[in-house]
Design an enzyme around this catalytic site. Structure first.
Site, PDB file in Angstrom:
ATOM      1  N   HIS A  27       0.835  -1.205   0.000  1.00 42.52           N
ATOM      2  CA  HIS A  27       0.000   0.000   0.000  1.00 42.52           C
ATOM      3  C   HIS A  27       0.878   1.266   0.000  1.00 42.52           C
ATOM      4  CE1 HIS A  27      -3.696   2.302   1.109  1.00 42.52           C
ATOM      5  NE2 HIS A  27      -2.815   3.100   1.673  1.00 42.52           N
ATOM      6  N   GLU A  28       1.810   1.315   0.922  1.00 42.51           N
ATOM      7  CA  GLU A  28       2.666   2.506   1.007  1.00 42.51           C
ATOM      8  C   GLU A  28       3.586   2.613  -0.212  1.00 42.51           C
ATOM      9  OE1 GLU A  28       1.746   4.634   3.014  1.00 42.51           O
ATOM     10  OE2 GLU A  28       0.551   3.370   4.345  1.00 42.51           O
ATOM     11  N   HIS A  61       1.717   4.598  -2.724  1.00 40.71           N
ATOM     12  CA  HIS A  61       1.868   6.040  -2.471  1.00 40.71           C
ATOM     13  C   HIS A  61       3.273   6.503  -2.867  1.00 40.71           C
ATOM     14  CE1 HIS A  61      -1.912   6.848  -0.457  1.00 40.71           C
ATOM     15  NE2 HIS A  61      -1.730   5.894   0.447  1.00 40.71           N
ATOM     16  N   GLU A 110      -4.641   7.746  -3.175  1.00 42.55           N
ATOM     17  CA  GLU A 110      -5.180   6.488  -2.668  1.00 42.55           C
ATOM     18  C   GLU A 110      -5.457   5.513  -3.817  1.00 42.55           C
ATOM     19  OE1 GLU A 110      -5.035   6.346   0.539  1.00 42.55           O
ATOM     20  OE2 GLU A 110      -6.101   4.480   1.014  1.00 42.55           O
TER      21      GLU A 110
END
Lengths: 492, 492
Positions: A257-258, A261, A287
């Site tokens: 997830h990170e 980003h 997101e």
């Protein structure tokens, strides 16, 4: 120097200082000595005061008046769009209000943490009321007579409105609830992973996954943090993760997830470094990248097949009988209390209820004193389970304590955008699944970099997604994807 | 608010921002991603510009004119002493000169590193000449017709003069050279440690030594860096070390040295936090703390006895036959080329030659083009060995490339102060050696905290040492200590 050149030089320094402020935040959450918190608050306060003074500097107003955007090239015009918007917002806010908000939210975050630990809503209420009063005042100052909630939302998702988002959420809710109920009624509950997964192996796997997803270690690093986050723009974009030795998915999917980003920030055209175009354009678009990396790619059947093999090789045992059981464990649907632990089906339901509640709080139709009851009623209605204690309910998220009203809907907007991008991606890359099955995400992340990430702040949020997909962003691709994935998984 | 209160509030923010700048430096040397250097330079530049603007802010001048120091309490008056001094220096420097120096030294440091790696003095000369020209210009702006070198020295050691230091160095040189020659003629060369000492054990020992020397982990941390340093004031004081698996003293004594710097900062009265009194008062006093921790305490016979036992227990074998051989290895005298690797006897000879050479460079009596020859001639004269290559000679130190002229003598001043403090310490604590033999430095570090560290910037540099010792600081205690220690060790 022309007014434009002067403004750009000034802005360059402001952007550099904003990066420094971000780095202080990273430091605080990863490496800062425990006893340095009070001093750090002073340091951050001093730097924020400098940034505030620059953002409202009268010279910026003079330069803005002197510049004719129509005479600029598209990149120059896009920079001006950001600076004009940010300056207009900044000068509307009285400095006393900004200072009061900074002071109160800093205190409120500490009180919220205490209240959550003690499951004591009453402890949090007085300061929440204070935050709310100041945020409504802020919204009124920003809204110019328009919608209060929209004025706050605009800070995270420029151009979005609550009416539009609310209408979309209403369309989504029906299909999500139906899917949820079909799954819950199917009588299948896939096993979680079993076993113990040592930290060293988890971090090795997280590192390997980040590399496979294109994270650039020359311009980043991975550390542990209590709540994973990513931080920084340009050539210094850091990510964090956490480790639970009984649940390796926590570390792995937090990391992916990170990485989403982080890759967005790392992927921006280097020509935009330390300009208003040199960061992700909105929370929703941000997101979309973290979600498509984590979910549509990372939790896909082909990629989890590769992952199963890697887990076996690193830990000896992947904690599941075979790749199919592993895939089911990754995507296990479970109506838990906690948003950050929610599966893809439930996640957006968590967001929708927060969105509705915070709109009412800002509108003044719901008071802080009635928030817990409203939360509990709504949760039982949407999730079919009664909240057992406030830390599993209204006290679970930090957002409201720090004044983040208008932020929650961008999570679901990100999911919706990810759904759109996933559709476009698969039609652009027909062999994608075969590559993912080999742990190769290069074609997918390359496509996202080319069509979304490299643009940074050049396009408006919705426009960058529309241009990448070739159609106007909407909720249908996400809902179709969820139906197809979970119908198959749960044999519905 | 009175002018004094306004100035203190302004200064508080400036001090906080200066701490942030320090943290960026720490980050750069420890955790920053490799590819972030150019962006980091922009960030540091932007923050330095903010600090420069604050240090020369006309409001500071107005406040200074409005304040009557004689009406203040001693703490207020001490703060004013620092602010007046710093403002007077800052306004004398044209902004174009400061900017040129920042630009040139940043470039020069890179070129120096290349030149050192290639052993190519010629590659470094043009940029060194540029740095030197700008530093002489800076000195002229600061000196108001006085001595150029003193104007630079004053930045690191307020109140010191080159004439006074030069006279002291002349008195020291004779005894140091005599001691050196007696040792070299003794025909003894103690063995170095033998063996391999794994990094994990070295870092564990470094951590334990830091704790024993009173380093406060709640307000600090230890990381690895290429060149060890300490960083930060108040409640966030970080230290670094490095590891060579064949030479455990590198890690250990680097750590104890930096712990001395760190404990000074950590030991300052918390009431001085983020004021001009909240940091070590000069480089010389700072170095007195790092040196007394490292040498007079850390390399003492009793403490190395304790250390020998710890090394045996951590590594199985301490690399020496017994505690006496271990003590001799710790204090082995050897006339090497490199200042940072020098023993206690040679170290000050390295400094003295740099001091003499840089005084001539600043005075204009020695040109950069003649520096290498002057270095080599002097080195052979003082050390009895010819320099074999520039990286072992004139190119070994970073200082001149980054414009640190006037800094070198503070190292020896620190040694001289450490000698004085060591004398006072032993007469105040007659049982000190017995405690050190048990690895207990508490009484010594407690005495230093009480008599030196807690005062921060309250006293002038020389005054804090004089007050702690009860006599005017001078070189004799250091020379007596060295004679006694090495006469015994080398059976002279």
């Amino acid at each position: 120097m022309t007014a434009f050149d002067s403004l750009m030089a000034f802005q360059h320094e402001t952007e550099a200082l904003a990066q420094v402020a971000g780095r202080l935040g990273w430091d605080q959450e990863t490496v800062m000595p425990r006893g340095a918190a009070a001093q750090r608050a002073e340091e951050i306060g001093a730097l924020e005061a400098v940034l505030h003074a620059r953002r409202t500097d009268p010279r910026v107003g003079d330069w803005l008046s002197a510049i004719d955007d129509a005479a600029l090239d598209p990149v120059g015009a896009a920079k001006m769009r950001h600076i004009r918007r940010s300056y207009a917002r900044a000068v509307k806010l009285p400095e006393t209000l900004s200072a009061a908000l900074a002071r109160v939210t800093s205190r409120a975050q500490g009180i919220w943490a205490e209240a959550r630990a003690a499951d004591d809503v009453g402890h949090f209420l007085p300061v929440l009321e204070e935050v709310l009063r100041l945020k409504r005042e802020e919204a009124a100052a920003l809204a110019d007579g328009g919608d209060l909630y929209d004025a706050l939302l605009d800070d995270y998702e420029p151009g979005a409105t609550a009416a539009e988002i609310g209408a979309m959420f209403d369309r989504m809710r029906t299909r999500l609830v139906m899917l949820r109920e079909r799954i819950m009624g199917a009588g299948r509950d896939p096993a979680r992973l079993s076993g113990q997964f040592p930290e060293e192996g988890q971090l090795r796997l997280a590192h390997e996954a980040a590399t496979r997803f294109g994270y650039d270690w020359r311009h980043g690093r991975l550390d542990k943090a209590v709540h994973p986050f990513s931080s920084g723009s340009g050539t210094d974009v850091r990510i964090t993760t956490r480790v639970d030795e009984r649940d390796p998915f926590n570390c792995l999917y937090s990391t992916i997830h990170e990485v989403g980003h982080g890759c967005y920030e790392q992927g921006i055209d280097p020509a935009y470094l330390l300009t208003p175009l040199g960061a992700g354009v909105s929370m929703g678009v941000h997101e979309s990248q973290s979600r498509i990396y984590e979910n549509q790619l990372g939790r896909s059947r082909p990629f989890t097949g590769w992952l199963f093999g890697r887990m076996q090789s690193i830990f000896g045992d992947a904690g599941a009988a075979d790749a199919e059981a592993f895939y089911a464990a990754v995507n296990r649907v479970h109506s838990g209390y906690i948003r950050t632990e929610a599966d893809e089906v439930h996640y957006n339901l968590h967001i929708m209820m927060r969105f509705d509640l915070e709109r009412q709080l800002i509108a003044g139709t719901l008071g802080a004193a009635d928030l817990e009851e409203a939360w509990n009623t709504r949760f039982e209605h949407d999730f079919g389970v009664a909240v057992d204690r406030p830390s599993n309910g209204v006290l679970q998220d930090v957002h409201w304590s720090v004044g983040l009203f208008g932020y929650f809907p961008t999570y679901t907007l990100g999911n919706v955008y990810a759904g759109c991008l996933n559709l476009a991606l698969h039609s652009a890359l027909p062999d994608l699944d075969a590559a993912l099955a080999k742990g190769d995400t290069g074609a997918a992340t390359g496509w996202l970099r080319e069509h979304v990430q490299r643009h940074g702040g050049f396009h408006e949020p919705k426009a960058v997604i529309e241009q990448a997909c070739g159609f106007e962003p909407n909720e249908v691709p996400l809902l179709d994807y969820l139906d197809a994935k979970f119908n198959a998984l749960y044999h519905l």
